[in-house]
Every structure is written in C-alpha cells, then in structure tokens.
Design a protein around this motif. Sequence first.
Motif, PDB file in Angstrom:
ATOM      1  N   SER A  21      32.130  -3.508 -28.169  1.00  0.00           N
ATOM      2  CA  SER A  21      31.851  -2.454 -29.186  1.00  0.00           C
ATOM      3  C   SER A  21      30.223  -1.643 -28.808  1.00  0.00           C
ATOM      4  O   SER A  21      29.409  -2.464 -28.808  1.00  0.00           O
ATOM      5  CB  SER A  21      31.505  -3.088 -30.607  1.00  0.00           C
ATOM      6  N   PRO A  22      30.452  -0.439 -28.588  1.00  0.00           N
ATOM      7  CA  PRO A  22      31.485   0.523 -28.531  1.00  0.00           C
ATOM      8  C   PRO A  22      32.551   0.993 -27.518  1.00  0.00           C
ATOM      9  O   PRO A  22      33.174   1.733 -27.666  1.00  0.00           O
ATOM     10  CB  PRO A  22      30.762   1.772 -29.027  1.00  0.00           C
ATOM     11  N   ALA A  23      32.199   0.209 -26.218  1.00  0.00           N
ATOM     12  CA  ALA A  23      32.999   0.643 -24.915  1.00  0.00           C
ATOM     13  C   ALA A  23      33.458  -0.531 -24.370  1.00  0.00           C
ATOM     14  O   ALA A  23      32.964  -1.906 -24.586  1.00  0.00           O
ATOM     15  CB  ALA A  23      32.121   1.360 -24.317  1.00  0.00           C
ATOM     16  N   TYR A  24      34.241  -0.337 -23.368  1.00  0.00           N
ATOM     17  CA  TYR A  24      34.558  -1.209 -22.328  1.00  0.00           C
ATOM     18  C   TYR A  24      33.517  -1.095 -21.328  1.00  0.00           C
ATOM     19  O   TYR A  24      33.006  -0.015 -20.816  1.00  0.00           O
ATOM     20  CB  TYR A  24      35.751  -0.892 -21.798  1.00  0.00           C
ATOM     21  N   ASP A  25      33.395  -2.189 -20.398  1.00  0.00           N
ATOM     22  CA  ASP A  25      32.397  -2.192 -19.415  1.00  0.00           C
ATOM     23  C   ASP A  25      32.675  -3.204 -18.497  1.00  0.00           C
ATOM     24  O   ASP A  25      33.391  -4.303 -18.772  1.00  0.00           O
ATOM     25  CB  ASP A  25      31.001  -2.233 -19.857  1.00  0.00           C
ATOM     26  N   PHE A  26      31.957  -3.081 -17.177  1.00  0.00           N
ATOM     27  CA  PHE A  26      32.351  -4.155 -16.175  1.00  0.00           C
ATOM     28  C   PHE A  26      32.098  -5.460 -16.301  1.00  0.00           C
ATOM     29  O   PHE A  26      32.672  -6.755 -15.983  1.00  0.00           O
ATOM     30  CB  PHE A  26      31.764  -3.735 -14.839  1.00  0.00           C
ATOM     31  N   TYR A  27      31.032  -5.828 -17.232  1.00  0.00           N
ATOM     32  CA  TYR A  27      30.593  -7.142 -17.373  1.00  0.00           C
ATOM     33  C   TYR A  27      31.274  -8.001 -18.407  1.00  0.00           C
ATOM     34  O   TYR A  27      31.360  -9.185 -18.765  1.00  0.00           O
ATOM     35  CB  TYR A  27      28.957  -7.307 -17.668  1.00  0.00           C
ATOM     36  N   SER A  28      32.215  -7.204 -19.249  1.00  0.00           N
ATOM     37  CA  SER A  28      32.765  -7.918 -20.322  1.00  0.00           C
ATOM     38  C   SER A  28      33.821  -8.851 -19.877  1.00  0.00           C
ATOM     39  O   SER A  28      34.088 -10.023 -20.485  1.00  0.00           O
ATOM     40  CB  SER A  28      33.527  -6.751 -21.285  1.00  0.00           C
ATOM     41  N   MET A  29      34.370  -8.806 -18.604  1.00  0.00           N
ATOM     42  CA  MET A  29      35.264  -9.734 -18.079  1.00  0.00           C
ATOM     43  C   MET A  29      34.555 -11.171 -17.800  1.00  0.00           C
ATOM     44  O   MET A  29      35.183 -12.086 -18.355  1.00  0.00           O
ATOM     45  CB  MET A  29      35.781  -9.385 -16.819  1.00  0.00           C
ATOM     46  N   TRP A  30      33.278 -11.054 -17.857  1.00  0.00           N
ATOM     47  CA  TRP A  30      32.570 -12.215 -17.480  1.00  0.00           C
ATOM     48  C   TRP A  30      32.328 -13.061 -18.824  1.00  0.00           C
ATOM     49  O   TRP A  30      32.572 -14.004 -19.165  1.00  0.00           O
ATOM     50  CB  TRP A  30      31.376 -12.145 -16.587  1.00  0.00           C
ATOM     51  N   SER A  31      31.731 -11.952 -19.813  1.00  0.00           N
ATOM     52  CA  SER A  31      31.322 -12.634 -20.946  1.00  0.00           C
ATOM     53  C   SER A  31      32.354 -13.138 -22.006  1.00  0.00           C
ATOM     54  O   SER A  31      32.259 -14.257 -22.643  1.00  0.00           O
ATOM     55  CB  SER A  31      30.263 -11.360 -21.683  1.00  0.00           C
ATOM     56  N   PHE A  32      33.359 -12.341 -21.884  1.00  0.00           N
ATOM     57  CA  PHE A  32      34.539 -12.671 -23.028  1.00  0.00           C
ATOM     58  C   PHE A  32      35.480 -13.594 -21.968  1.00  0.00           C
ATOM     59  O   PHE A  32      35.879 -14.782 -22.662  1.00  0.00           O
ATOM     60  CB  PHE A  32      35.316 -11.550 -23.394  1.00  0.00           C
ATOM     61  N   GLN A  33      36.134 -13.066 -20.999  1.00  0.00           N
ATOM     62  CA  GLN A  33      37.075 -13.843 -20.392  1.00  0.00           C
ATOM     63  C   GLN A  33      36.704 -15.154 -19.844  1.00  0.00           C
ATOM     64  O   GLN A  33      37.097 -16.394 -19.868  1.00  0.00           O
ATOM     65  CB  GLN A  33      37.758 -13.010 -19.325  1.00  0.00           C
ATOM     66  N   MET A  34      35.477 -15.192 -18.685  1.00  0.00           N
ATOM     67  CA  MET A  34      35.240 -16.415 -18.251  1.00  0.00           C
ATOM     68  C   MET A  34      34.534 -17.366 -19.102  1.00  0.00           C
ATOM     69  O   MET A  34      34.760 -18.622 -18.976  1.00  0.00           O
ATOM     70  CB  MET A  34      34.308 -16.088 -17.003  1.00  0.00           C
ATOM     71  N   TYR A  35      33.730 -16.865 -19.932  1.00  0.00           N
ATOM     72  CA  TYR A  35      32.979 -17.996 -20.702  1.00  0.00           C
ATOM     73  C   TYR A  35      34.041 -18.531 -21.931  1.00  0.00           C
ATOM     74  O   TYR A  35      34.045 -19.555 -22.317  1.00  0.00           O
ATOM     75  CB  TYR A  35      31.546 -17.379 -21.536  1.00  0.00           C
ATOM     76  N   GLY A  36      34.969 -17.584 -22.342  1.00  0.00           N
ATOM     77  CA  GLY A  36      35.911 -18.021 -23.351  1.00  0.00           C
ATOM     78  C   GLY A  36      36.959 -19.296 -22.630  1.00  0.00           C
ATOM     79  O   GLY A  36      37.255 -20.034 -23.253  1.00  0.00           O
ATOM     80  N   LYS A  37      37.138 -18.970 -21.584  1.00  0.00           N
ATOM     81  CA  LYS A  37      38.064 -19.910 -20.689  1.00  0.00           C
ATOM     82  C   LYS A  37      37.369 -21.177 -20.520  1.00  0.00           C
ATOM     83  O   LYS A  37      37.952 -22.197 -20.807  1.00  0.00           O
ATOM     84  CB  LYS A  37      38.421 -19.390 -19.349  1.00  0.00           C
ATOM     85  N   LEU A  38      36.045 -21.080 -20.004  1.00  0.00           N
ATOM     86  CA  LEU A  38      35.215 -22.369 -19.763  1.00  0.00           C
ATOM     87  C   LEU A  38      34.849 -23.208 -21.178  1.00  0.00           C
ATOM     88  O   LEU A  38      35.044 -24.240 -21.339  1.00  0.00           O
ATOM     89  CB  LEU A  38      33.955 -22.120 -19.206  1.00  0.00           C
ATOM     90  N   TRP A  39      34.632 -22.416 -22.367  1.00  0.00           N
ATOM     91  CA  TRP A  39      34.293 -23.150 -23.494  1.00  0.00           C
ATOM     92  C   TRP A  39      35.657 -23.716 -24.025  1.00  0.00           C
ATOM     93  O   TRP A  39      35.678 -24.655 -24.343  1.00  0.00           O
ATOM     94  CB  TRP A  39      34.015 -21.901 -24.245  1.00  0.00           C
ATOM     95  N   SER A  40      36.835 -23.092 -23.719  1.00  0.00           N
ATOM     96  CA  SER A  40      38.229 -23.583 -24.176  1.00  0.00           C
ATOM     97  C   SER A  40      38.393 -24.873 -23.668  1.00  0.00           C
ATOM     98  O   SER A  40      38.847 -25.901 -24.036  1.00  0.00           O
ATOM     99  CB  SER A  40      39.183 -22.713 -24.003  1.00  0.00           C
ATOM    100  N   GLU A  41      38.148 -24.960 -22.250  1.00  0.00           N
ATOM    101  CA  GLU A  41      38.428 -26.106 -21.469  1.00  0.00           C
ATOM    102  C   GLU A  41      37.703 -27.079 -21.558  1.00  0.00           C
ATOM    103  O   GLU A  41      38.035 -28.274 -21.459  1.00  0.00           O
ATOM    104  CB  GLU A  41      38.584 -25.698 -19.946  1.00  0.00           C
ATOM    105  N   LEU A  42      36.216 -26.939 -21.544  1.00  0.00           N
ATOM    106  CA  LEU A  42      35.358 -28.199 -21.797  1.00  0.00           C
ATOM    107  C   LEU A  42      34.901 -28.560 -23.312  1.00  0.00           C
ATOM    108  O   LEU A  42      34.737 -29.691 -23.469  1.00  0.00           O
ATOM    109  CB  LEU A  42      33.761 -27.400 -21.326  1.00  0.00           C
ATOM    110  N   TYR A  43      35.105 -27.504 -24.315  1.00  0.00           N
ATOM    111  CA  TYR A  43      35.100 -28.112 -25.455  1.00  0.00           C
ATOM    112  C   TYR A  43      36.182 -27.502 -26.711  1.00  0.00           C
ATOM    113  O   TYR A  43      36.534 -28.475 -27.396  1.00  0.00           O
ATOM    114  CB  TYR A  43      33.780 -27.494 -26.136  1.00  0.00           C
ATOM    115  N   GLY A  44      36.627 -26.423 -26.381  1.00  0.00           N
ATOM    116  CA  GLY A  44      37.479 -25.898 -27.508  1.00  0.00           C
ATOM    117  C   GLY A  44      38.937 -26.604 -27.560  1.00  0.00           C
ATOM    118  O   GLY A  44      39.482 -26.824 -28.909  1.00  0.00           O
ATOM    119  N   GLU A  45      39.641 -26.957 -26.605  1.00  0.00           N
ATOM    120  CA  GLU A  45      40.808 -27.602 -26.699  1.00  0.00           C
ATOM    121  C   GLU A  45      40.711 -29.008 -27.582  1.00  0.00           C
ATOM    122  O   GLU A  45      41.463 -29.201 -28.381  1.00  0.00           O
ATOM    123  CB  GLU A  45      41.365 -28.112 -25.282  1.00  0.00           C
TER     124      GLU A  45
END
Length: 75
Positions: A21-45
């Motif tokens: 919000s309000p746009a797409y940008d290059f760093y969103s892959m790292w902040s949403f995807q990589m951190y979401g994946k790490l959080w999922s594997e280390l804590y969320g599951e």
Amino acid sequence: MVEYIEKSLDQYRGEGWYNDSPAYDFYSMWSFQMYGKLWSELYGERHYPEYASAFQANFSDLSDNYPYLLMKTGR
C-alpha cells in the motif's frame, strides 16, 4: 501479532505478489515472501498453522513469475 499477520495476508494480490500500500515495489518480495516463509517454518506451523499455510501457498505462487521480474527469459 495476529493483527499484523492478518494485515499482511490481506495485502496479498495473487500470483505470489503483495501490494505494499499504495504500490508494488522491489523490496516487497523480501518483506512479505521471505519473512512470511521463515516465520511459517520457524514458528507459525506449530502455533498458527492456518496462517503459516497461507504464507507458504503465497510463496509457492511466486515461483511461476518472479524470475521474469529481472530478465525476460527468467534466467
């Protein structure tokens, strides 16, 4: 924490991409995807499996198009 997880997942727009919000940008892959994946594997599951599953599915969607962000051939 749940409030921020839900806000993050609400910004998912499909095909692996989140709108920072309000746009797409290059760093969103790292902040949403990589951190979401790490959080999922280390804590969320273990503690929040439904959210972890959503982050992991969103990460999987990205593999079909992310390589093309950098090069037309995807290589």
